[in-house]
Enzyme design. Structure first.
Site, PDB file in Angstrom:
ATOM      1  N   ASN A 146     -23.726   6.457 -34.180  1.00 38.05           N
ATOM      2  CA  ASN A 146     -23.357   7.920 -35.036  1.00 38.05           C
ATOM      3  C   ASN A 146     -22.043   8.066 -34.513  1.00 38.05           C
ATOM      4  O   ASN A 146     -21.673   7.345 -33.337  1.00 38.05           O
ATOM      5  CB  ASN A 146     -24.460   8.499 -34.412  1.00 38.05           C
ATOM      6  CG  ASN A 146     -24.487   8.884 -32.760  1.00 38.05           C
ATOM      7  OD1 ASN A 146     -24.334   8.503 -31.938  1.00 38.05           O
ATOM      8  ND2 ASN A 146     -24.986   9.932 -32.771  1.00 38.05           N
ATOM      9  N   CYS A 161     -21.477   9.997 -31.292  1.00 36.09           N
ATOM     10  CA  CYS A 161     -21.232  10.279 -29.948  1.00 36.09           C
ATOM     11  C   CYS A 161     -22.312   8.741 -28.877  1.00 36.09           C
ATOM     12  O   CYS A 161     -22.568   8.772 -27.867  1.00 36.09           O
ATOM     13  CB  CYS A 161     -21.617  11.886 -29.438  1.00 36.09           C
ATOM     14  SG  CYS A 161     -20.985  12.516 -29.989  1.00 36.09           S
ATOM     15  N   GLU A 178     -25.220   7.867 -29.511  1.00 34.13           N
ATOM     16  CA  GLU A 178     -26.633   7.502 -29.089  1.00 34.13           C
ATOM     17  C   GLU A 178     -27.694   6.759 -30.100  1.00 34.13           C
ATOM     18  O   GLU A 178     -28.759   6.836 -29.640  1.00 34.13           O
ATOM     19  CB  GLU A 178     -27.027   9.092 -28.411  1.00 34.13           C
ATOM     20  CG  GLU A 178     -27.183   9.805 -28.889  1.00 34.13           C
ATOM     21  CD  GLU A 178     -26.649  10.912 -29.920  1.00 34.13           C
ATOM     22  OE1 GLU A 178     -26.158  12.175 -29.958  1.00 34.13           O
ATOM     23  OE2 GLU A 178     -25.027  10.110 -29.887  1.00 34.13           O
TER      24      GLU A 178
END
Length: 954
Positions: free
Chosen positions: A558, A560, A562
């Protein structure tokens, strides 16, 4: 310098002098002050220097720009704010001796003024505009309340600062700001004044909120405020304004209001309260009507809407949130309990290779981003440059022009002004356009083929890293000719990829290119170093360890890095995030396992509720989320927990704590999801998953090791009863995925703890975000220095000078230097080892930033290969001391963006990493030569990451 060059009109900006008089802002006076400062320190040398005048002019321009950046024509600047900016520009420019002398000069004169009596009694304008005497009695009560219960924060310095800020005719709003600023000026010498500033801001908020709710001017001190009376009125007003869900009125509101804990309003520091005030509290055309505990209760009630005993669950959820034991992600905090409850954080999409799908993706991105979603887009299926277009009998311009449009869409849809729209584009390393993809964030070249605002990430298969280590060739393809590579991973990908290479040799592939794998790898690292992008993420670990292998493929992470969920044309992956505050679950004696178990079980229930309550903007997201029900429970406050436990970052003990704490979180997260499955039923696609076979995250390590021929340096130790849990999980799971460690850039600010799993950034610095600039001072360090009688003005000055590092300060004991080592003083090998230990328990991934002082190509090569060998699924930002926007100093009462770039590297500590099993040579099939050391560049390129904080996930 002209006084009329700014958009706000310099001549209209007022300056409040210390005697209360008001004059027009004149930047020429700044220029004079700077000139005198240089002459005072450098004497004849400065006077004779030909560059002094242009230097002072440039520094004056910087100070003026910072002061007026957010100023309105009627702005009133205090003389102290102007002097703060003078100090700042001197420090940012590296003129440390001049700045130090300037600070001492200010302090001497401030002490002299404290001895002088206040000669004038000023009046203020009340709500009706009438001039009335300043109510010093109430000010004293409010400041006294704000200082109550805090150590080393007498009220008198705040009151003294307030008196300096007064002028005749000051408004009620200006007086409220003066109170906050007066406490804020003292934060850098005593961190507890941050709590004082927060409580004074809360006083301003109470007046604003109660006046809006009552429809007439109302003031109340903390003692006078009654949540029992206010909360029912708040609910009624919110519903009437069509902002709160009318279902909230059907709760037993009196019972809910009675459960509110007003004393928890005092738990916020200034950064947390200001962040909530600016961006989270509900408002009516800018006038807020939501107080902090009403905010937490509104979120809790929204998450309890479908519970059987809604009031009991709402109170349970409220207790967790208001105590800062757990915090939901930003979209949940924004929207829970409102009429448009979009509560999810992250959305992952795959873009198919046709115009309809591509332009549908832009619309989907806009709709998802509108309500605070962070986006991860997989662009690998889009055919590359030079590929044949059957419909027009022409040639494709590749994926890059489409990425430019995606970039502009993210900028245009900025989430209602609450935070920037944000997206990350992923591309697999074999795509023919990957070399152009690497250049997307460069500041040079054709701007039509650049994406300055969108994040990018490499989706790297294991086969590529094997080729890098073997110094072998790598072949780039266009996905229209190799479509099955997109869905293949592990040994299956290797076989198919090599088959296409053989087809290319036979002339059966039209568009392909051969490159040296090490050359491409070197370029990937160079671009990461220069621009901060694309990030390095690993395709095969994400898929081989995915519990959902039976239902699809993980094509990207995604925004970021994670989240690792399956995507397809029919399903947009959705993840619902929240984080445990680890700092609240440790004592000096160790992990509070009982409290942590309770928090995790309650948090998992809250996150599961998000899925059913959520407002879905596109059907593909609803379909995916309701079918698989993934959640992402993470953590924050890891560095704070280390300080409480007295564990040195970058030590075997800290790595062991990372392992054990995540083991407990993982154990209880899986147990809680299994309990919910018994209560509510398993998720729809449970059958056939790794869960249904009793394969837990720690067990899936063997699947990755097998695909890599045993080349994997991951610890597999455990301490809890996992066998009993395996049997429980086989009986059913409520959620396809349960854990992911997000950056928590904003929610950790609300809770007043360190971000996510991040090491300590600096012991003293200025943090900038959309709410402004905030002095951040390590309270743990200050407490230790006070105990040793080492906390004084000289120590503050030294911390500023040394960029918040205690390592170069001789009088700080060695044990404190080790405990409070900053991120750039801790070898990133430690961060990778700790992340590897966590990764064995996590069914998704982690937002892992890597820090490196004095970086060069060889260090980066070793670091990212270590990340791959250690079984990490993803990495996030690379930060270097020459790259990050770190404040050179912190100043009293700073406003506006104050980022400074430090040109040099901090002195690095030399920890010895935890021994990691040396990877044996990979089992590389005969088509690839055996591994040989790959050449790496020795010269470091300067990384230009300017804002590594991601606020889109949390």
């Amino acid at each position: 310098m002209s006084t009329t060059t700014t958009a706000t009109g310099v001549s209209q900006v007022r300056v409040i002098r210390r005697d209360g008089s008001v004059s027009a802002f004149d930047p020429g006076k700044i220029q004079v002050a700077l000139t005198k400062a240089f002459l005072a320190v450098e004497g004849e040398v400065a006077a004779a220097a030909s560059h002094l005048h242009p230097l002072v002019a440039e520094l004056t321009s910087q100070a003026e720009g910072a002061l007026l950046k957010h100023a309105r024509p009627d702005t009133a600047l205090h003389i102290e704010q102007i002097q703060d900016q003078v100090e700042l520009v001197l420090m940012r420019g590296g003129h440390h001796k001049v700045a130090r002398a300037y600070v001492l000069y200010r302090d001497e004169h401030a002490k002299a003024r404290e001895l002088a009596p206040v000669a004038v009694e000023f009046r203020m304008k009340d709500a009706e505009g009438a001039l009335v005497p300043v109510d010093w009695e109430r000010i004293a009560v409010v400041v006294g309340e704000a200082c109550a219960g805090l150590s080393d924060v007498p009220a008198e310095p705040v009151l003294t600062e307030v008196r300096r800020a007064l002028y005749d005719g000051i408004t009620v709003d200006e007086l409220a700001v003066a109170l906050v600023m007066s406490a804020r000026t003292l934060v850098e010498t005593e961190p507890n004044y941050s709590f004082v500033a927060a409580r004074l801001l809360l006083d301003q908020l109470r007046r604003e909120v109660l006046t809006r709710v009552a429809g007439r001017p109302v003031e109340a001190t903390a003692e006078q405020l009654s949540y029992v009376d206010y909360f029912p009125e708040y609910v009624r007003l919110g519903v009437a304004l069509d902002r709160l869900d009318p279902a909230l009125e059907s709760f037993d509101v009196a019972r809910i209001a009675a459960a509110i804990r007003p004393e928890r309003d005092a738990m916020f520091d200034f950064l947390g309260m200001q962040t909530l005030y600016d961006r989270y509290f509900l408002h009516d055309h800018g006038v807020r009507y939501e107080l902090p505990q009403a905010f937490f209760m509104r979120v809790a009630m929204g998450l309890a809407l479908r519970e059987d005993d809604r009031e009991a669950r709402a109170i349970e959820f409220y207790e967790l949130l208001s105590a800062f034991d757990f915090m939901c992600s930003t979209p949940t905090l924004f929207n829970s309990g409102t009429t448009r409850a979009q509560l999810s954080s992250c959305f992952l999409t795959t873009v198919d290779d046709d115009l309809k799908s591509i332009f549908q993706s832009y619309q989907n991105n806009a709709l998802l981003a509108k309500f605070s979603g962070g986006l991860g887009n997989d662009w690998t299926p889009v055919r590359g440059m030079g590929a044949h277009i059957k419909g027009t009998n022409g040639q494709s311009q590749g994926v890059v022009p489409f990425l430019k449009i995606a970039n502009d869409t993210a900028v245009a849809v900025n989430q209602g002004g609450k935070r920037k729209g944000a997206a990350c584009a992923y591309l697999e390393t074999w795509h023919i356009d990957v070399e152009e993809f690497l250049d997307l964030r460069k500041n040079t070249g054709d701007d039509r083929r650049r994406t300055h605002d969108m994040n990018t990430a490499n989706w790297v298969p294991d086969e590529f890293l094997r080729r890098v280590e073997a110094d072998a060739e790598w072949t780039l393809f266009s996905p229209d000719e190799t479509p099955d590579l997109h869905d293949a991973y592990g040994l299956d990908f290797t076989a198919r990829y090599r088959g296409y290479e053989e087809a290319a040799d036979r002339g059966e592939i039209r568009v392909f290119k051969r490159v040296r794998a090490t050359d491409l790898w070197r370029r990937m690292l160079t671009m990461l170093f220069e621009t901060g992008h694309p990030w390095i993420t690993f395709k095969d670990p994400c898929n081989l360890r995915s519990p959902q292998q039976h239902t699809g493929v993980v094509h990207s992470s995604n925004l970021c890095t994670e989240i690792t969920l399956n995507t397809s044309a029919d399903e947009v992956a959705v993840c619902n995030l929240g984080s445990v505050n680890l700092a609240n679950h440790v004592t000096a004696h160790g992990l509070d396992a009982e409290r942590l178990a309770h928090t995790v079980h309650t948090a998992v229930r809250m996150l599961d509720n998000v899925i059913d309550i959520n407002y879905y903007t596109i059907p593909e997201a609803s379909r995916s989320n309701l079918r698989h029900r993934p959640i992402g429970l993470g953590l924050m406050g890891f560095s704070d927990a280390l300080f409480t436990l007295r564990l040195v970052p970058g030590s075997p003990e800290a790595v062991e704590f990372a392992d054990r704490s995540m083991e407990h979180i993982g154990y209880h997260a899986l147990s809680a999801s299994a309990d919910l499955a018994r209560e509510r039923g398993s998720y729809e696609s449970f059958d056939g998953s790794l869960w249904s076979r009793g394969v837990l995250p720690i067990d899936s390590i063997a699947l990755l090791a097998e695909a890599r021929g045993g080349v994997l340096a991951m610890d597999t130790s455990s301490t809890l009863d996992w066998e009993t849990l395996r049997a429980k999980v086989r009986g059913g799971m409520r959620n396809s995925n349960t854990m992911a460690i997000a950056p928590t850039a904003t929610i950790s600010n609300i809770c007043g703890v360190g971000q996510s799993i991040e090491p300590l950034f600096r012991n003293l610095y200025v943090k900038s975000n959309m709410s402004g600039d905030f002095t951040v001072l390590n309270r743990f360090l200050v407490a230790d220095l006070k105990a040793l009688d080492l906390w004084d003005e000289a120590m503050v000055s030294d911390l500023k000078y040394f960029d918040g590092s205690v390592a170069p300060i001789d009088r700080v004991p060695d044990d404190l230097k080790a405990l409070y080592a900053t991120a750039f003083e801790v070898s990133s090998e430690w961060l990778i080892e700790a992340a590897s230990r966590r990764q064995k328990w996590i069914d998704q991934a982690q937002s892992l930033n890597l820090y490196i002082a004095a970086p060069n190509g060889r260090k980066l090569d070793n670091l990212y290969r270590l990340a791959w060998h250690s079984g990490l699924k993803t990495t996030y930002y690379l930060r270097s001391t020459a790259a990050t926007s770190v404040e050179k100093s912190t100043l009293r009462g700073t406003d506006g963006k104050l980022n400074a770039v430090r040109p040099g590297a901090a002195p690095a500590a030399s920890p010895v990493p935890t021994p990691v099993a040396s990877p044996s040579p990979a089992a590389v099939p005969s088509a690839v030569p055996p591994p040989v050391p790959a050449a790496t560049p020795d010269d470091a390129l300067v990384c230009s990451v300017t804002d590594p904080d991601c606020e889109a996930c949390q």
